[in-house]
Design a protein around this motif. Structure first.
Motif, PDB file in Angstrom:
ATOM      1  N   ASN A 137     -15.891  37.430  26.235  1.00 45.35           N
ATOM      2  CA  ASN A 137     -14.924  36.927  27.199  1.00 45.35           C
ATOM      3  C   ASN A 137     -14.795  35.316  26.535  1.00 45.35           C
ATOM      4  OD1 ASN A 137     -15.172  38.717  28.848  1.00 45.35           O
ATOM      5  ND2 ASN A 137     -17.161  37.726  29.808  1.00 45.35           N
ATOM      6  N   ALA A 138     -14.946  34.994  25.286  1.00 46.34           N
ATOM      7  CA  ALA A 138     -14.759  33.878  24.747  1.00 46.34           C
ATOM      8  C   ALA A 138     -13.229  33.594  25.016  1.00 46.34           C
ATOM      9  CB  ALA A 138     -15.104  33.762  23.372  1.00 46.34           C
ATOM     10  N   GLU A 139     -12.745  32.186  25.294  1.00 44.14           N
ATOM     11  CA  GLU A 139     -11.508  31.792  25.326  1.00 44.14           C
ATOM     12  C   GLU A 139     -10.818  31.476  24.049  1.00 44.14           C
ATOM     13  OE1 GLU A 139      -9.905  31.648  28.055  1.00 44.14           O
ATOM     14  OE2 GLU A 139     -11.608  32.016  29.415  1.00 44.14           O
ATOM     15  N   ILE A 140      -9.436  31.812  24.045  1.00 45.11           N
ATOM     16  CA  ILE A 140      -8.572  31.525  22.829  1.00 45.11           C
ATOM     17  C   ILE A 140      -8.747  30.160  22.412  1.00 45.11           C
ATOM     18  CG2 ILE A 140      -6.327  31.530  22.142  1.00 45.11           C
ATOM     19  CD1 ILE A 140      -5.667  33.956  23.811  1.00 45.11           C
ATOM     20  N   GLY A 141      -9.002  29.768  21.108  1.00 45.51           N
ATOM     21  CA  GLY A 141      -9.024  28.478  20.543  1.00 45.51           C
ATOM     22  C   GLY A 141     -10.442  28.092  20.284  1.00 45.51           C
ATOM     23  N   THR A 142     -11.549  29.075  20.809  1.00 48.62           N
ATOM     24  CA  THR A 142     -12.829  28.619  20.700  1.00 48.62           C
ATOM     25  C   THR A 142     -13.404  28.502  19.390  1.00 48.62           C
ATOM     26  OG1 THR A 142     -13.461  29.832  22.750  1.00 48.62           O
ATOM     27  CG2 THR A 142     -15.220  29.259  21.308  1.00 48.62           C
ATOM     28  N   ASP A 143     -14.056  27.268  18.912  1.00 47.48           N
ATOM     29  CA  ASP A 143     -14.635  27.082  17.631  1.00 47.48           C
ATOM     30  C   ASP A 143     -15.807  28.282  17.368  1.00 47.48           C
ATOM     31  OD1 ASP A 143     -12.726  25.623  17.055  1.00 47.48           O
ATOM     32  OD2 ASP A 143     -14.062  23.911  17.230  1.00 47.48           O
ATOM     33  N   ILE A 144     -15.937  28.944  16.295  1.00 50.36           N
ATOM     34  CA  ILE A 144     -16.699  30.056  15.837  1.00 50.36           C
ATOM     35  C   ILE A 144     -17.790  29.475  14.687  1.00 50.36           C
ATOM     36  CG2 ILE A 144     -17.000  32.272  15.172  1.00 50.36           C
ATOM     37  CD1 ILE A 144     -14.395  33.121  16.022  1.00 50.36           C
ATOM     38  N   PHE A 145     -17.236  29.189  13.900  1.00 50.18           N
ATOM     39  CA  PHE A 145     -18.244  28.160  12.813  1.00 50.18           C
ATOM     40  C   PHE A 145     -17.207  27.754  11.839  1.00 50.18           C
ATOM     41  CE2 PHE A 145     -17.878  32.823  11.329  1.00 50.18           C
ATOM     42  CZ  PHE A 145     -17.178  32.371  10.067  1.00 50.18           C
ATOM     43  N   LYS A 146     -17.916  26.612  10.953  1.00 55.34           N
ATOM     44  CA  LYS A 146     -17.512  25.982  10.312  1.00 55.34           C
ATOM     45  C   LYS A 146     -17.416  26.648   8.894  1.00 55.34           C
ATOM     46  CE  LYS A 146     -17.553  21.281   8.458  1.00 55.34           C
ATOM     47  NZ  LYS A 146     -18.110  19.772   8.264  1.00 55.34           N
ATOM     48  N   VAL A 147     -16.157  26.439   8.128  1.00 61.50           N
ATOM     49  CA  VAL A 147     -15.732  26.875   6.686  1.00 61.50           C
ATOM     50  C   VAL A 147     -15.940  25.901   5.896  1.00 61.50           C
ATOM     51  CG1 VAL A 147     -14.562  28.467   5.445  1.00 61.50           C
ATOM     52  CG2 VAL A 147     -14.921  29.085   7.862  1.00 61.50           C
ATOM     53  N   THR A 148     -16.670  25.916   4.693  1.00 62.62           N
ATOM     54  CA  THR A 148     -16.612  24.667   3.877  1.00 62.62           C
ATOM     55  C   THR A 148     -16.812  25.465   2.207  1.00 62.62           C
ATOM     56  OG1 THR A 148     -18.248  23.602   5.158  1.00 62.62           O
ATOM     57  CG2 THR A 148     -18.034  22.862   3.020  1.00 62.62           C
ATOM     58  N   THR A 149     -15.772  24.771   1.779  1.00 63.51           N
ATOM     59  CA  THR A 149     -15.699  25.181  -0.072  1.00 63.51           C
ATOM     60  C   THR A 149     -16.179  23.894  -0.940  1.00 63.51           C
ATOM     61  OG1 THR A 149     -13.297  24.893   0.013  1.00 63.51           O
ATOM     62  CG2 THR A 149     -14.059  27.091   0.293  1.00 63.51           C
ATOM     63  N   LEU A 150     -16.431  24.039  -1.898  1.00 64.39           N
ATOM     64  CA  LEU A 150     -16.732  23.022  -2.914  1.00 64.39           C
ATOM     65  C   LEU A 150     -15.958  23.432  -4.071  1.00 64.39           C
ATOM     66  CD1 LEU A 150     -20.522  22.776  -2.789  1.00 64.39           C
ATOM     67  CD2 LEU A 150     -19.004  21.246  -1.640  1.00 64.39           C
ATOM     68  N   ASP A 151     -15.010  22.347  -4.503  1.00 63.66           N
ATOM     69  CA  ASP A 151     -14.392  22.505  -5.930  1.00 63.66           C
ATOM     70  C   ASP A 151     -14.323  21.234  -6.830  1.00 63.66           C
ATOM     71  OD1 ASP A 151     -12.335  23.016  -8.008  1.00 63.66           O
ATOM     72  OD2 ASP A 151     -11.118  24.080  -6.542  1.00 63.66           O
ATOM     73  N   PRO A 152     -14.903  21.136  -8.075  1.00 65.08           N
ATOM     74  CA  PRO A 152     -15.015  20.145  -8.826  1.00 65.08           C
ATOM     75  C   PRO A 152     -13.581  19.419  -9.108  1.00 65.08           C
ATOM     76  CG  PRO A 152     -15.771  21.875 -10.021  1.00 65.08           C
ATOM     77  CD  PRO A 152     -15.541  22.441  -8.491  1.00 65.08           C
ATOM     78  N   ASP A 153     -12.785  20.225  -9.196  1.00 60.57           N
ATOM     79  CA  ASP A 153     -11.438  19.626  -9.574  1.00 60.57           C
ATOM     80  C   ASP A 153     -11.107  18.270  -8.735  1.00 60.57           C
ATOM     81  OD1 ASP A 153     -10.663  21.216 -11.719  1.00 60.57           O
ATOM     82  OD2 ASP A 153     -10.335  23.024 -10.212  1.00 60.57           O
ATOM     83  N   THR A 154      -9.889  17.727  -9.038  1.00 60.69           N
ATOM     84  CA  THR A 154      -9.618  16.562  -8.506  1.00 60.69           C
ATOM     85  C   THR A 154      -8.113  16.897  -8.187  1.00 60.69           C
ATOM     86  OG1 THR A 154      -8.820  15.445 -10.476  1.00 60.69           O
ATOM     87  CG2 THR A 154     -11.178  14.881  -9.736  1.00 60.69           C
ATOM     88  N   GLY A 155      -7.840  15.731  -7.050  1.00 66.16           N
ATOM     89  CA  GLY A 155      -6.449  15.544  -6.519  1.00 66.16           C
ATOM     90  C   GLY A 155      -6.194  17.078  -5.841  1.00 66.16           C
TER      91      GLY A 155
END
Length: 1573
Positions: A137-155
């Motif tokens: 029954n969750a509404e459209i637009g509900t935040d589910i969880f956070k996605v995170t990435t790490l990348d040592p490159d710059t810019g």
């Protein structure tokens, strides 16, 4: 002296300038950007002048060296690899150099080198869940969880772009990036439904770098979303509504037509039934009984709408029910398996108690039926061999035992029997006497509690293709025993025991059934029942091989060009079992063909000439799934290579020397040459020849012919070139030199020759008969006569043929040597006009049957007298006996061999097989065997002579466990005649421990835990696998730590207290070791966060120390960074923050205890400037009628004000396909269209300049720049001038045209531009009825520029005709005829039209055409004149001969015409009558007679009056003569004086001579009046 001073000053100044330049140090550029992957050992793009310089400082590690590039300047060479991701001492990532360069005379200069980061690191997911649960029954637009990435490159290389692949129900929010860390929120994009899809599995991909460049990396993270079931499902009908329900004619209002059944799957609540109002039926809302209200009058199909509503959640389900009126004897519709039968018995379930071990009932079981059994006896289903029903009366039956011994030997506790008839059914449950309850009764007792399942829904899993096994158990709350049954579609594939255990009855195919949605029903002895939803999921096994969408793929490629072809296969399995990887079985050497794992076939440039006679390449593409074990399928790909003309002809010799032995007449052949073309197909390899000497031609076959003139002497000596050309496009050619009479002389021709042929060479295909004169250059051959003794010449001619060009003789039929001994041929050899007769005798040799011949016919032998019978005395060699190959080779082991081999076996290992593998009992050469092998992928090789099979490529158990080889054996070494036999060899690969474990975790260096974590708390789960032993090999795991360990479930757990480790990052190594000692290691780090703070320095969580934060330019940020410290109970408010601008750090303080965090802010160049053109328009030209791709011109380049090179790349496009940019990044306009200036003189197009990455965004300006290009089409004179009319006519009135009068103007038009205008002239003669005038004498002339015709003299003839010509600047011309009529007023007439003048002028030609049709004459309009109310048209008429026609006749024809054109003239244009159409009266002849008589009378009177006047005149003349005679008398005559006629007197003659005037006459008596004379 002054000049010397100036020269000295110049030298001094030059020396000063030279000295200044030599001391100056020039570095260009002074700021250098170098990408970090710049190749080591190459020069940097910098110039340092002069050359003698060195690096003073700024490069302590000697990254660079100064090298000389010429005599004056130097550059830098890179010595060590660069790294822009290198972390410096201050925590920042980056690399730069400030080099101080020293030059001559202590000159110094600085070179700043900034290392630019390239995308050489992939993003890594960090702290991103792999599994999550969310409500349906969750509404459209509900935040589910956070996605995170790490990348040592710059810019941009360190910024991840996220996307969801594989499920459109989810999406991602806008990303946020800082310090190489990017994050986003996974959001719900569509409503979820647990019943439709309870589990969602998809990938979240992260891609870094510039999307328009090749330097991007992509990683994927698999996420599984479990949908939580909510109470939102409507009821589910159990009744089958696909059938048509009967309404029998005997049914009465109130009778039950059908009983509906539905359940609430989720709640088990009561169901309320309803029906849409209709005149025939109604429904009981509680029981679901459909009742009859009114019987239908006919058998038309009745459709009613039904619905079932849950009493708990209010959800409804609507269905349609179809009914039809039927006769009572009609067959009842089939009841669906999931629909209960109507009640037959008094109770639905009975219990029968058997006394254990006796096969008898403790109490007889009698069943009462609700309907009479006179019509149909109930049947007993199940156990009919041991039990039967005994009818007591019409309403009672008794269950009896048929075979007591069999029943006694069986355990029948809880077994069920079914009593069934068309009226309904009931069940009998058998019970053992030991389990009999004290109150057992054949009639079930009424129970108080209605059965209810513990769960409203049960979910079980069955593995595909497994034999029957227990899947799970359901439980019911009830105060008595219950019986279970499974309802629903395909419910018969499962059974449920009395204990509620559910098992499958047969193997299930997942590709047919992914899951089963069933109902499990529990019924107690009262007949009360409860129901629950039963969902059985089918787990996939890899039991399907991939299937290609085509068995055979075809693609045609041009030679030398690259192509791609998508190969597609599908696999009915799911998950990894259905993931397909493509490969090519056996790659063809020297052909650039490969296939990607996703099925994209890449075909490189192929040289057609390297492929031999075939233009096709056949490949076998294999599609393999990723299941265990792997399954695969193959498809054939045929690549057809289209030949292009990429080879030139090549002569067999560059110089041909041809001798002549006779004089050659025209048409004679002097020799032959040959050139070949390496191209594979015609016309690319079809060669034609061209002679450089016109006296010679070369035929397509290479024959050199003398064409004349005259005769080519045999002593002639000359040379010429011959060019060979192929037929390709473009054409290629080669040259060769032909020299006549250089060195060579032709061999003599023999006139009498003898040859022979063997009789066994004349059978089957044609055989060649060799003879001496064959192949003479330039000669043609013809058999004049063929003869043999005893045969007609015509028959012999069918045995032999000769090639007319080469002279080769072939046999066409088998010749019998017993009948034919010799064939005589008379052959004619011709070369030009020369003919040489040749007689050829062919002797036929008998070689079919050879008689055995002893090599030594007579031989002396000796033998001892003690020799026994059977002793060999001597071997006698015999010649002429033909050996036979009669016996096939035979493989050992019935042609099937099997062997095992360790995967670690060294190359060259010989398979353990019984060599040789085959034997042959033939003798001599026929027993020599030859072996070959097919079907292997290159792992093994067989010795073709002794059949030894060796390992030639490394084996891998994990890749292929079994190798199947096919061995072919041929005898006689494969030569004819030979036999072929085949055998199979199966090589089983034995696994050895040759694969190290693999650690799959990617986030081990980013683990975290709290300081107060309990011992045994799980930090993470290690994912480790080993390919050996099918992936089930045991692995030992050591985490090398005193604080953590890996348990038996591969979980990393805490084993000691972490107090005192807060803020520490504990790192170590995970070591995985398999049973064979192979290891895999991976570093891991666990960050320990404090459980609580005790008034020490605040712990700053974000931002990290020395982190770099990137922000886009020109963006107003509400906040740049948010400093977050570890929250403590009631103490968060005591933390204060301030910015130390001097040291560029943030201070977080609690009272006087502060934590400093250094930050670095980097401003990203946003693509916020879009390309703009420096001007609004440009003008270009293109030539008319040109074809092919060509350059039109260069347009002004658009400018982009961004800084970064990735943001300044400009591309161009047009709004029309007529013009294009060959390279969209260059402002050079091309076209491949042909333009017609006469169709369109100018093309106006809009050219758009846009950002090549399509990413520029300028809020104040448009995203694209536009410029208008005006392209003028330059004219080519490609059109002919054209007269406005093919025949010009004009009418002039006689006498009105004088010299210089204008007659008419002829006009012509030309679509081309004519700068000098068109030129007009008169061609040929100007003709009239009586004359033909040349141009110089023509009475009509024409103005060359205007086409105006005018008269050069008075026009006297009735008409003039001639031809006028108009010519344009290119010499194109057109002609027209001119006809000028000269008429009198009497030849014209005026016609009156009651129509406006404009209408008449507009339709002048049409009116003239109608006048011609009405009169049958040619009508010429001379003039039109406008009056007040009508229009006058002056016309004249001419006949077919060009003669004028009387006006009265023409008008009479017009007025009397009844043609349609006459009516049109009157009705449309208002033509008036030219004279009254009154008929001539009958008295007209009388009037004519009177007029004639009157004419005669008047004529007579006129004659009389004339005679009288004549007499008077003569009388007066005589009188005057008489008077004049006195003055001057002349006598008329030849001589002498003659007497005058007295009647007339004398005639005075006045002399022409000028004499003095005579004297006046004397006065007379009478007066003379001169007027009378």
């Amino acid at each position: 002296m002054s000049q010397l001073f100036k020269f000295s000053y110049f030298l001094i100044l030059l020396g000063c300038l030279k000295g200044t330049d030599s001391a100056q140090l020039l570095i260009e550029p002074s700021f250098l950007l170098v990408e970090e992957d710049w190749p080591v050992g190459t020069h940097l793009p910098v110039t340092i002048c002069p050359k003698n310089v060195k690096i003073l400082s700024g490069d302590p590690a000697s990254y660079f060296t100064v090298v000389k590039i010429n005599e004056t300047c130097s550059t830098l060479q890179l010595n060590l690899a660069l790294d822009a991701d290198k972390e410096n001492a201050d925590g920042l990532r980056g690399q730069s150099f400030s080099l101080v360069i020293a030059g001559p005379k202590k000159s110094r200069a600085t070179l700043e080198v900034q290392i630019v980061d390239v995308n050489d690191n992939s993003p890594q997911f960090s702290n991103t869940p792999s599994s999550f649960e969310i409500s349906e029954n969750a509404e459209i637009g509900t935040d589910i969880f956070k996605v995170t990435t790490l990348d040592p490159d710059t810019g941009i290389s360190g910024i991840s772009r996220f996307s969801v692949e594989g499920d459109s129900s989810f999406t991602l929010a806008k990303r946020k990036c800082s310090s190489g860390k990017c994050s986003t929120q996974l959001r719900l994009a569509k409503k979820l439904d647990f019943e439709e899809k309870p589990i969602h599995t998809f990938n979240i991909t992260a891609k870094d770098g510039d999307p328009h460049s090749n330097r991007t990396h992509t990683v994927a993270h698999t996420v599984t979303i479990h949908v939580k079931n909510e109470n939102d499902e409507p009821p589910k009908f159990l009744t089958d509504f696909s059938q048509v329900f009967p309404i029998f004619k005997s049914t009465k209002p109130g009778d039950i037509i059908a009983k509906l059944e539905a359940i609430d799957v989720e709640n088990g609540a009561e169901i309320q039934f309803g029906m849409k109002e209709n005149e025939h039926l109604k429904i009981d809302s509680k029981s679901g009984n459909v009742l009859l209200k009114k019987l239908p009058t006919d058998d038309a199909l009745i459709t009613v709408e039904l619905y079932a509503t849950s009493s708990k959640n209010g959800k409804s389900k609507t269905v349609e029910m179809k009914l039809r009126l039927m006769n009572d004897e009609a067959t009842l519709p089939k009841i669906a398996e999931n629909q209960e039968k109507p009640e037959l018995c008094e109770f639905p379930i009975y219990e029968a108690h058997l006394i254990q071990g006796t096969g008898t009932f403790s109490t007889p079981l009698k069943i009462k039926t609700l309907k009479s059994m006179a019509e149909e006896k109930p049947r007993l289903i199940g156990g009919s061999e041991s039990f039967d029903l005994n009818v007591i009366d019409d309403f009672h039956v008794e269950l009896k035992v048929l075979n007591a011994e069999k029943v006694a030997s069986q355990v029948l506790d809880s077994a069920q029997l079914l009593v069934k008839s068309q009226s309904g059914q009931c069940r009998i449950v058998l019970r053992s006497a030991a389990q009999m309850t004290p109150k057992a009764s054949p009639i079930a007792q009424k129970l108080k509690i209605i059965p209810k399942f513990e769960k409203s829904e049960y979910q079980f899993q069955v593995v595909e293709n497994r034999e029957p096994t227990v899947l799970g158990e359901v439980k019911v709350i009830s105060d008595g025993p219950v019986t279970y049954e499974i309802l629903g579609e395909n419910g018969e594939k499962f059974q449920i025991s009395n204990d509620g255990e559910i098992q499958n009855l047969e193997p299930i195919d997942r590709e047919t059934y992914e899951k089963f949605e069933l109902i499990v029903k529990a019924t107690d002895l009262n007949g009360s029942s409860g129901k629950s939803q039963l969902i059985i999921h089918v787990k996939d096994e890899n039991d399907n091989s991939p299937i290609f969408d085509k068995e055979h793929y075809f693609i045609t490629v041009d030679e030398g060009k690259s192509e791609k072809l998508k190969i597609t296969a599908t696999d009915a399995d799911s998950g990894k079992n259905g993931q397909i990887v493509y490969s090519i079985d056996q790659k063809i050497d020297n052909l650039p063909i490969d296939i990607s794992p996703d099925g994209m076939l890449f075909i490189g440039a192929i040289d057609r000439e390297n492929m031999g006679n075939s233009n096709e390449v056949n490949l076998t593409v294999t599609a393999s799934d990723s299941g265990e074990p792997k399954r695969s399928a193959s498809a054939t790909v045929t690549i057809r290579v289209k030949d292009i003309n990429d080879n030139s002809p090549v002569f067999s010799n560059s110089r041909y020397s041809i001798p002549l032995d006779a004089n050659i007449s025209p048409g004679g052949i002097i020799g032959r040459l040959e050139a070949t073309d390496a191209d594979s197909t015609s016309p690319n390899n079809y060669v034609t020849y061209t002679s450089g000497d016109p006296k010679f031609t070369v035929s397509d076959s290479g024959e050199i012919l003398f064409t004349g003139p005259g005769t080519l002497e045999k002593s002639a000596s000359l040379e010429f070139n011959v060019t060979a050309q192929d037929g390709g496009d473009p054409m290629n050619s080669a040259n060769a030199l032909v020299v006549i009479n250089e060195h060579r002389s032709m061999k003599s021709i023999e006139n009498e020759l003898t040859t022979q042929i063997n009789s066994n060479d004349t059978g089957g295909e044609k055989s060649e008969i060799k003879w001496l004169n064959a192949g003479m250059p330039g000669y043609t051959y013809e058999i004049i006569r063929a003869s043999a003794d005893g045969f007609s010449d015509s028959e012999v001619a069918t045995w032999i043929s000769i090639d007319s060009k080469s002279g080769r003789i072939y046999t066409l039929k088998k010749v019998d040597p017993s009948r034919v001994k010799q064939i005589k041929l008379h052959i004619s050899m011709r070369k030009g006009k020369r003919e040489v007769p040749v007689e050829l005798i062919i002797n036929v040799m008998d070689t079919d049957d050879v008689t055995p011949i002893y090599s030594t016919p007579t031989r002396k032998l000796s033998v001892t007298e003690s020799a026994t019978l059977g002793t060999t005395v001597v071997d006698m060699p015999v010649e002429g006996i033909k050996e036979q190959n009669e016996i096939k080779p035979i493989f050992k082991n019935s042609s099937n061999f099997a062997v095992s081999l360790l995967e670690s076996s060294v190359l060259g290992t010989v398979l353990d097989l019984p060599y040789p593998l085959a034997t042959d009992r033939d003798s001599s050469k026929f027993s020599t065997l030859k072996y070959s092998m097919t079907g292997d992928e290159g792992y093994f090789k067989i010795d073709e002579s002794n059949s030894t099979i060796r390992l030639v490529a490394p084996l891998d158990f994990e890749t292929q466990r079994v190798h199947s080889l096919s061995i072919k054996c041929v005898d006689n070494q494969g030569r004819e005649p030979h036999h072929e036999v085949f055998a199979s060899v199966t090589v089983t690969v034995i696994d050895v421990n040759d694969n190290a474990p693999v650690i799959h975790n990617t986030d081990l260096t980013h683990l975290s835990i709290e300081e107060d974590a309990q011992v045994g708390q799980v930090v993470t789960v290690l994912v480790i696998s080993d390919s050996d032993e099918g992936g089930v090999q045991k692995t030992e795991i050591d985490v090398n730590s005193t604080l953590f360990r890996a348990d038996s479930d591969k979980k990393l757990v805490v084993i000691a207290s972490l107090k005192g480790h807060a803020g520490q990052r504990i790192c170590s190594t995970v070591t995985a070791t398999d049973v064979g000692g192979l290891r895999a290691t991976s570093p891991y780090c666990v960050t320990v966060y404090p459980a609580k703070n005790t008034h020490h320095n605040p712990l700053v969580i974000t931002p990290k120390q020395n982190s770099i934060h990137y922000f886009d330019e020109n963006i107003v940020y509400d906040e740049l960074l948010k400093v977050k410290v570890l929250e403590e109970d009631g103490d968060i408010g005591n933390v204060t923050f301030r910015l130390d601008e001097m040291f560029k750090k943030i201070l977080a303080c609690r009272i006087n205890n502060c934590t400093s965090t250094h930050l670095f802010i980097s401003v990203n160049d946003r693509n916020d400037n879009c390309p703009m053109f420096p001007k609004q328009d440009v003008r270009l030209t293109v030539l008319e009628n040109e074809k092919g791709k060509r350059q039109v011109g260069r347009i002004p380049a658009a400018l982009d004000s961004d800084f970064h090179s990735d943001n300044t790349k400009v591309c161009y496009t047009t709004d029309t396909p007529l013009f294009f940019f060959s390279d969209p990044t260059l402002p050079i306009l091309f076209t491949n269209s042909s333009f017609d200036r006469e169709h369109k003189k100018q093309h106006q197009i809009s050219i758009t300049a846009y950002d090549c990455h399509l990413s520029c965004r300028d809020p104040h300006k448009p995203i694209n720049g536009t410029i208008v290009a005006l392209i003028d089409v330059l004219d080519i004179n490609d059109n002919f001038p054209k007269f406005s009319e093919k025949i010009y006519t004009s009418t002039v009135v006689q006498g009105h045209v004088t010299t210089g009068s204008h007659i008419l103007t002829v006009q012509a038009t030309d679509l081309d531009e004519e700068p000098e205008g068109l030129k007009y002239s008169i061609r040929g003669f100007v003709r009239s009825p009586s004359h033909s005038f040349v141009a110089a004498e023509s009475p009509i002339s024409i103005d060359k520029s205007t086409g105006e015709l005018s008269a050069t003299e008075i026009l006297k003839d009735s008409s003039y005709s001639f031809t006028v010509v108009v010519t344009d600047g290119a010499g194109h011309e057109d002609t027209a005829s001119v006809v000028i009529s000269v008429v009198t007023y009497a030849q014209q007439t005026e016609l009156v039209f009651d129509a406006p003048f404009e209408l008449i002028m507009k339709n002048e030609k049409k009116i003239a055409e109608n006048l011609s049709n009405a009169t049958g004459l040619q009508t010429i309009v001379d003039k039109c004149r406008q009056n007040a109310n009508f229009t006058l048209m002056l016309v004249h008429f001419m006949d077919i001969n060009g003669q004028f026609v009387n006006v009265d006749r023409a008008v009479n024809l017009l007025m009397s015409s009844s043609a349609e054109s006459r009516r049109e003239l009157r009705s449309v244009y208002g033509l008036r009558e030219a004279f009254p159409p009154v008929p001539i009266p009958s008295k007209v002849p009388q009037y004519i007679l009177i007029a004639v008589l009157l004419f005669f009378v008047i004529s007579i009177l006129s004659m009389c009056i004339w005679c009288r006047q004549r007499n008077n005149y003569e009388r007066k003349l005589r009188h005057i003569s008489a008077q004049a005679s006195t003055v001057h008398t002349v006598t008329l005559g030849r001589g002498g004086k003659q007497t005058c006629n007295p009647g007339y007197g004398e005639i005075p003659i006045i002399s022409r001579h000028h004499h003095p005037p005579p004297a006046p006459p004397p006065p007379t008596s009478a007066d003379l009046q001169s007027t009378e004379l």
